[in-house]
Design an enzyme around this catalytic site. Structure first.
Site, PDB file in Angstrom:
ATOM      1  N   LYS A   1      -5.626  -2.950  13.671  1.00  0.00           N
ATOM      2  CA  LYS A   1      -4.818  -1.757  14.474  1.00  0.00           C
ATOM      3  C   LYS A   1      -5.606  -1.701  15.888  1.00  0.00           C
ATOM      4  CE  LYS A   1      -3.569   1.046  10.449  1.00  0.00           C
ATOM      5  NZ  LYS A   1      -3.969   0.586   9.452  1.00  0.00           N
TER       6      LYS A   1
ATOM      7  N   SER B   1     -14.317   0.494   8.752  1.00  0.00           N
ATOM      8  CA  SER B   1     -13.524   0.444   7.671  1.00  0.00           C
ATOM      9  C   SER B   1     -14.059  -0.210   6.591  1.00  0.00           C
ATOM     10  CB  SER B   1     -12.298   0.056   7.941  1.00  0.00           C
ATOM     11  OG  SER B   1     -11.238   0.101   6.648  1.00  0.00           O
ATOM     12  N   ALA B   2     -13.889   0.368   5.342  1.00  0.00           N
ATOM     13  CA  ALA B   2     -14.111  -0.585   3.989  1.00  0.00           C
ATOM     14  C   ALA B   2     -13.084  -1.549   3.693  1.00  0.00           C
ATOM     15  CB  ALA B   2     -14.191   0.619   2.768  1.00  0.00           C
TER      16      ALA B   2
ATOM     17  N   VAL C   1      -5.623  -0.154   2.371  1.00  0.00           N
ATOM     18  CA  VAL C   1      -5.697  -1.684   2.450  1.00  0.00           C
ATOM     19  C   VAL C   1      -6.694  -2.027   1.420  1.00  0.00           C
ATOM     20  CG1 VAL C   1      -6.370  -3.697   3.650  1.00  0.00           C
ATOM     21  CG2 VAL C   1      -4.716  -1.966   4.928  1.00  0.00           C
TER      22      VAL C   1
ATOM     23  N   LYS D   1      -6.329  10.247   0.363  1.00  0.00           N
ATOM     24  CA  LYS D   1      -6.370   8.836   0.874  1.00  0.00           C
ATOM     25  C   LYS D   1      -7.585   8.070  -0.007  1.00  0.00           C
ATOM     26  CE  LYS D   1      -6.696   6.507   5.358  1.00  0.00           C
ATOM     27  NZ  LYS D   1      -7.092   6.671   6.798  1.00  0.00           N
TER      28      LYS D   1
ATOM     29  N   GLU E   1       0.898  -1.305   0.053  1.00  0.00           N
ATOM     30  CA  GLU E   1       0.088  -0.038   0.120  1.00  0.00           C
ATOM     31  C   GLU E   1       0.863   1.208  -0.083  1.00  0.00           C
ATOM     32  OE1 GLU E   1      -1.523   1.562   3.756  1.00  0.00           O
ATOM     33  OE2 GLU E   1      -1.234  -0.596   4.708  1.00  0.00           O
TER      34      GLU E   1
END
Length: 315
Positions: free
Chosen positions: A160, A141-142, A107, A87, A26
């Site tokens: 995380k 998060s996607a 990600v 982003k 990434e």
């Protein structure tokens, strides 16, 4: 070739032509995840680590609206030093391309682009997931929904630890994403070795992970990713007491300043970096380098198996 067709770096084009193993990387870690000037140094170390372990690195990102699989060193340097780098998750890719933006892939976006390019292994630090207080904010998060439909191995140090790890694992199960520990039945906690939860499966070698990839492809049933949790050795983790204290302080600051959405993770990681006097950054770097090495070993183990089974990269 269309105006917005994905472009491949020369080193990735050669690797695809020669049937060599490739590891996706990434670019968000370069632009948003690490402070300058460490970000550029670490990005180069990650690529070197992939090469040292027998694979070709393909850092994915966007330069002037062009989506590139296998950024050059000059392009990585540009993303590391430029201001206003977007982003990019999957939903942003087309809009950013049409806008001519510079962008770093998350990600989710890196996984999706890599899979479309026929790259089967991706190394990152930690996954995104369900945020704390998500029951009120719906902040998730996607990464999770993308991994549900993306056949790729994601080598990571878990989710995380600033997120709701238990809820994230529940969502991964619901979404049909496979989860395994590398050499462990405990899900790693990113900065800390143990994230506090068990996983159903343990894989113990790159060859075993490669066999999972081959089985998935031959079966033709599961469409989702394999999240491979690669924990830090206990003597390399961030001190758990320091971690918990720093996280609690960071969450208080988050609420005080009203930080939400995409800004949450960079905010908390920056807080960890400053509050631990750089120790969390050192751990973060160890995490990504270990994952890059393992991902390269998996890609190398998978490449002969795929060739023997008649699989080939598209294009």
């Amino acid at each position: 070739m269309g105006r917005f067709t994905i472009r491949y770096g020369d080193h990735v084009t050669r690797a695809r032509r020669d049937g060599r193993p490739v590891v996706a990387l990434e670019s968000t870690i370069v632009s948003h995840g690490l402070p300058r000037p460490d970000n550029l140094r670490v990005a180069r170390e990650i690529e070197r680590t992939v090469r040292d372990n027998g694979a070709v690195p393909a850092t994915i990102g966007m330069i002037g609206g062009e989506l590139i699989v296998g950024l050059s060193d000059a392009q990585i340097e540009h993303l590391a030093g430029a201001d206003g780098v977007a982003k990019l998750s999957v939903r942003d890719l087309a809009v950013a391309a049409a806008s001519g933006a510079d962008g770093a892939t998350t990600v989710a976006a890196t996984s999706a682009v890599a899979a479309s390019a026929g790259i089967g292994v991706f190394a990152t630090g930690g996954l995104g997931g369900v945020h704390r207080e998500a029951s009120a904010t719906f902040d998730e998060s996607a990464d999770l929904t993308t991994l549900a439909r993306t056949p790729i191995v994601v080598v990571c140090a878990g989710v995380k630890s600033i997120l709701d790890v238990g809820a994230t694992l529940e969502r991964l199960e619901t979404l049909g994403v496979s989860v395994a520990g590398y050499g462990t039945r405990r899900f790693p906690g990113f900065f800390v070795t143990d994230g506090g939860f068990d996983v159903d499966w343990q894989l113990d070698s790159p060859a075993q992970v490669a066999a999972v990839m081959a089985a998935r492809e031959e079966q033709g049933v599961g469409a989702g990713a394999l999240v491979l949790g690669n924990p830090l050795p206990a003597d390399e983790q961030l001190d758990p007491a320091l971690h918990d204290r720093t996280l609690a302080e960071g969450l208080e600051l988050l609420a005080r300043d009203g930080v939400t959405g995409k800004a949450v993770t960079p905010f908390l990681l920056a807080h960890f970096h400053s509050s631990t006097e750089g120790r969390s950054l050192e751990v973060n770097v160890r995490i990504i380098l270990r994952n890059a090495a393992l991902a390269a070993q998996i890609a190398a183990a998978a490449t002969p198996a795929h060739a023997a089974l008649g699989f080939s990269l598209p294009g």
